[in-house]
Design a protein around this motif. Structure first.
Motif: not given
Length: 342
Positions: A24-25, A36-40, A51-54, A61-62
């Protein structure tokens, strides 16, 4: 290079909360526009996604954290994964994120240069980023960001980010899909039971899997959040293949009509008493009614239910009802099949 033969390859299908958490990250960091990506992302909110993308804008990588999820102790739930990551040394977390154990990166950059970069050597960082960029700018940016930050800072940033994601996204969005994933894994394990490993992998994925050099184990991970794509990663000699589960797929177990008829027929004390009586001898309806102390119409109704389930059949004119031996054997076989699947 060690080569793997089909005879020595091992395969396993495994569903666990830690895998879906990591995926999910990865989906949130990616540019995927699936439902699914939009919902997350909607659940996370713009600030948490930022924050996740920074931390890492590369889904690669995730996804490399899947190797840590796999090493977490069973049942590999979120608390076990979080506690396991807490205990992993910062340098090892940095190695996982940077793909230190992935063959593709080790072919393009020597392990010595990768290790030096992970330990903070500026020249090695420049070489690793230049050689490992490939055609994915987000990977280059993420790799540079994490290597420049250093291992200690990377771990210090990762842990609170995991906590925020678990609270804000995993609980309300991802956790409700776990039962579906467990059912999907069970269905596929049964479908490929007894097959050779490579054939089993092919059967699950729907395309031919050819054993790869140096890969001795394939871990198949079902995922709703990555639907409709398939993700492949490596860690040492293990290949991790995350395959999509359609969120609309009905994975709930279905009882056959035959088994339902048997269950309904047996779910009544009077019908069980009638079967017990008929097990001793063939009986007419009135005789049976007298033995059971029931009215004739009631007994005829019960006999109709038992006949519909295949448990009772008509005999001769004078003693028209008797146990259907084949029907009872079939009922026993259906119940035995349930115990085999358990």
């Amino acid at each position: 290079m060690r080569r793997t033969s089909p005879a020595t390859l091992r395969a396993r299908i495994e569903s666990a909360p830690a895998y879906e958490l990591v995926l999910s990250l990865a989906v949130a960091a990616s540019d995927a526009s699936t439902p699914q990506a939009t919902t997350v992302r909607d659940a996370a909110g713009a600030a948490l996604v930022d924050r996740v993308r920074r931390f890492a804008s590369s889904d690669w990588m995730w996804a490399h954290l899947l190797s840590l999820a796999h090493e977490a102790p069973p049942p590999r739930d979120v608390p076990a994964f979080r506690a396991y990551v807490q205990g992993v040394p910062p340098l090892e977390i940095q190695r996982r994120l940077a793909g230190f154990y992935v063959r593709w990166f080790r072919r393009s950059t020597s392990p010595e240069v990768m290790e030096a970069a992970i330990r903070g050597d500026d020249d090695a960082i420049r070489e690793f980023v230049a050689r490992g960029s490939g055609e994915d700018p987000s990977w280059s940016r993420s790799l540079r960001t994490r290597l420049d930050a250093g291992a200690a800072r990377t771990k210090a940033d990762l842990l609170p980010l995991l906590d925020a994601w678990i609270d804000g996204v995993f609980g309300p969005v991802t956790r409700p899909t776990l039962r579906r994933l467990g059912a999907a894994a069970s269905l596929r394990r049964r479908a490929v039971s007894g097959r050779a490993a490579a054939d089993a992998v092919s059967g699950v994925l729907g395309w031919e899997y050819v054993p790869e050099p140096s890969i001795g184990r394939v871990l198949l991970v079902p995922s709703v959040v990555i639907h409709p794509t398939t993700h492949e990663f490596e860690h040492g000699q293990t290949k991790l293949i995350c395959f999509p589960i359609d969120p609309r797929e009905d994975t709930s177990p279905r009882a056959s009509r035959e088994l339902l008829a048997v269950a309904r027929a047996l779910a009544d004390e009077s019908r069980l008493r009638a079967l017990t009586a008929l097990a001793g001898s063939d009986l007419g309806a009135q005789e049976l009614a007298d033995r059971l102390g029931l009215g004739l119409s009631t007994v005829l109704h019960h006999l109709g239910e038992l006949r519909a389930a295949g448990l009772v059949e008509r005999g001769g004119r004078r003693r028209p009802y008797r146990i259907a031996a084949q029907g009872l054997d079939r009922a026993a076989a259906l119940l035995h099949e349930l115990s085999r699947k358990a």
